[in-house]
Design a protein around this motif. Structure first.
Motif, mmCIF file in Angstrom:
data_model
loop_
_atom_site.group_PDB
_atom_site.id
_atom_site.type_symbol
_atom_site.label_atom_id
_atom_site.label_comp_id
_atom_site.label_asym_id
_atom_site.label_seq_id
_atom_site.Cartn_x
_atom_site.Cartn_y
_atom_site.Cartn_z
ATOM 1 N N PRO A 150 0.795 14.491 -21.768
ATOM 2 C CA PRO A 150 2.226 14.278 -21.983
ATOM 3 C C PRO A 150 2.577 12.801 -21.876
ATOM 4 O O PRO A 150 2.052 12.095 -21.012
ATOM 5 C CB PRO A 150 2.875 15.088 -20.851
ATOM 6 N N THR A 151 3.458 12.342 -22.755
ATOM 7 C CA THR A 151 3.801 10.922 -22.814
ATOM 8 C C THR A 151 5.305 10.733 -22.869
ATOM 9 O O THR A 151 6.000 11.454 -23.583
ATOM 10 C CB THR A 151 3.156 10.256 -24.041
ATOM 11 N N VAL A 152 5.801 9.756 -22.113
ATOM 12 C CA VAL A 152 7.211 9.376 -22.158
ATOM 13 C C VAL A 152 7.280 7.898 -22.506
ATOM 14 O O VAL A 152 6.619 7.065 -21.871
ATOM 15 C CB VAL A 152 7.918 9.641 -20.815
ATOM 16 N N LEU A 160 10.504 9.502 -32.194
ATOM 17 C CA LEU A 160 10.708 10.508 -31.160
ATOM 18 C C LEU A 160 10.294 11.910 -31.572
ATOM 19 O O LEU A 160 10.441 12.845 -30.810
ATOM 20 C CB LEU A 160 12.183 10.508 -30.735
ATOM 21 N N ASP A 161 9.775 12.082 -32.763
ATOM 22 C CA ASP A 161 9.312 13.398 -33.166
ATOM 23 C C ASP A 161 8.077 13.803 -32.369
ATOM 24 O O ASP A 161 7.750 14.984 -32.258
ATOM 25 C CB ASP A 161 8.969 13.409 -34.666
ATOM 26 N N LEU A 162 7.362 12.813 -31.829
ATOM 27 C CA LEU A 162 6.106 13.086 -31.135
ATOM 28 C C LEU A 162 6.230 13.065 -29.621
ATOM 29 O O LEU A 162 5.532 13.806 -28.933
ATOM 30 C CB LEU A 162 5.056 12.048 -31.558
ATOM 31 N N TRP A 163 7.113 12.209 -29.066
ATOM 32 C CA TRP A 163 7.145 12.023 -27.628
ATOM 33 C C TRP A 163 8.573 11.990 -27.082
ATOM 34 O O TRP A 163 9.525 11.710 -27.797
ATOM 35 C CB TRP A 163 6.460 10.702 -27.254
ATOM 36 N N ARG A 316 7.908 17.594 -18.351
ATOM 37 C CA ARG A 316 7.046 17.852 -19.513
ATOM 38 C C ARG A 316 5.698 18.427 -19.075
ATOM 39 O O ARG A 316 5.133 19.302 -19.745
ATOM 40 C CB ARG A 316 6.843 16.554 -20.309
ATOM 41 N N ILE A 317 5.151 17.928 -17.963
ATOM 42 C CA ILE A 317 3.887 18.446 -17.450
ATOM 43 C C ILE A 317 4.037 19.918 -17.059
ATOM 44 O O ILE A 317 3.159 20.745 -17.335
ATOM 45 C CB ILE A 317 3.412 17.605 -16.245
ATOM 46 N N GLN A 318 5.155 20.236 -16.437
ATOM 47 C CA GLN A 318 5.387 21.608 -15.991
ATOM 48 C C GLN A 318 5.726 22.548 -17.145
ATOM 49 O O GLN A 318 5.352 23.725 -17.131
ATOM 50 C CB GLN A 318 6.522 21.626 -14.961
#
Length: 337
Positions: A150-152, A160-163, A316-318
């Motif tokens: 996961p990436t921010v 922003l379609d990806l992250w 996002r991780i959760q």
């Protein structure tokens, strides 16, 4: 098994149970016999397993560490953002690997490669690349995708379609900062920009131009000074314009290092702020407030931005399948009089 990152299969083999049994123990779901559960839990305890890591993490050999990549740690803005990130990550019992790229694409590539090898659980990154350049964007995208974490994105105008991302509207901020100067009575407003090959720099410059035009003012090329967002260059520009008699009555310094360099030049040349020149700074200079310097500014809260980015990453991780999220941090204009 020592310090090795365990997989479900490793635990199952050591406890002499099926992988599905380990999964039920880890997730506390489904029936597992008392003695069997004790055996699995004993293997986990003896292997220094961190309970926060889920069964899915184990199966992928993911660590309990996140990577934070910023372009300029010497910049107080990013230092305060990192404080906010640390605050949230510490509360979630995770570790941080911190990487500084010095605004260098090669160092950014090295950092991402290292984070991939470390199997980080997630990444917060303020990219060096200009996403408007297709080949650079493609390389950056492939580097992040290869990590499969996961990436921010932190304060960077990237697709922003990806992250997920936490951003600041650089055009809007610059526009309102310059408009505030115009509203206070200024009609000649200069600017010290950064390198306009960078999208953030272009957006701030575009905001400056739009504010002038919307107020019926002409853009005077003689009042546009091209810097590189460093203290040294802004200092040289400031000294040069003062000594050449080209100092405008008002100037927009488009990042905090530029403000510091320009103010340093003014102090050395005995130019009094707000009397001889009115400064509109992009970001507050906390370290300068003790000197009682008078300067106008656009204020953001980088620590809040860091907290927001870290919170977004933990979520996002959760919940890896939730919709992508974009948040814009607010700002305010502070006039010194």
């Amino acid at each position: 098994m020592g310090e090795k990152l365990l997989t479900i299969e490793d635990i199952a083999q050591a406890a002499n149970v099926a992988k599905s049994t380990v999964s039920r123990v880890l997730n506390n779901s489904g029936y597992v016999g008392k003695e069997t559960r004790k055996r699995v839990e004993k293997v986990i305890a003896e292997s220094n397993y961190t309970p926060w890591v889920t069964a899915r993490n184990l199966s992928k050999q993911m660590s309990n560490t996140i990577g934070v990549v910023v372009s300029e740690i010497t910049n107080p803005y990013f230092a305060r953002a990192f404080e906010g990130i640390s605050e949230v990550i510490d509360k979630n019992d995770m570790n941080i690997i911190f990487c500084n790229t010095d605004r260098t694409p090669y160092k950014e590539e090295q950092a991402l490669r290292m984070l991939r090898e470390k199997r980080v659980r997630g990444i917060i990154i303020s990219p060096v690349i200009d996403y408007d350049v297709p080949e650079k964007a493609k390389l950056f995208r492939s580097q992040l995708e290869s990590i499969s974490a996961p990436t921010v994105l932190l304060d960077a105008p990237v697709d922003l379609d990806l992250w997920d991302g936490v951003f600041f509207d650089n055009f809007d901020g610059a526009y309102h900062a310059v408009k505030a100067m115009i509203s206070s009575g200024h009609r000649q407003i200069g600017i010290i920009t950064g390198d306009r090959k960078n999208k953030v720099v272009r957006e701030r410059y575009r905001g400056y131009i739009k504010a002038l035009k919307d107020s019926g003012l002409k853009v005077d090329p003689r009042l546009v000074f091209v810097g590189d967002y460093t203290v040294e260059t802004a200092y040289r520009i400031g000294k040069s314009m003062i000594q050449a008699g080209m100092l405008p009555p008002a100037i927009f310094t488009a990042n905090n290092f530029t403000t510091i360099g320009f103010i340093k030049a003014c102090i050395e040349e005995k130019v009094e702020l707000e009397k001889d020149v009115s400064v509109m700074a992009f970001d507050k200079l906390d370290e300068y407030d003790i000197f009682g310097l008078k300067y106008n500014r656009l204020e953001r809260d980088p620590r809040a931005m860091g907290r927001m980015a870290a919170g977004m990453l933990v979520t996002r991780i959760q919940y890896p399948d939730m919709p992508r999220s974009r948040k814009i941090i607010p700002s305010k204009i502070v006039m010194c009089r």
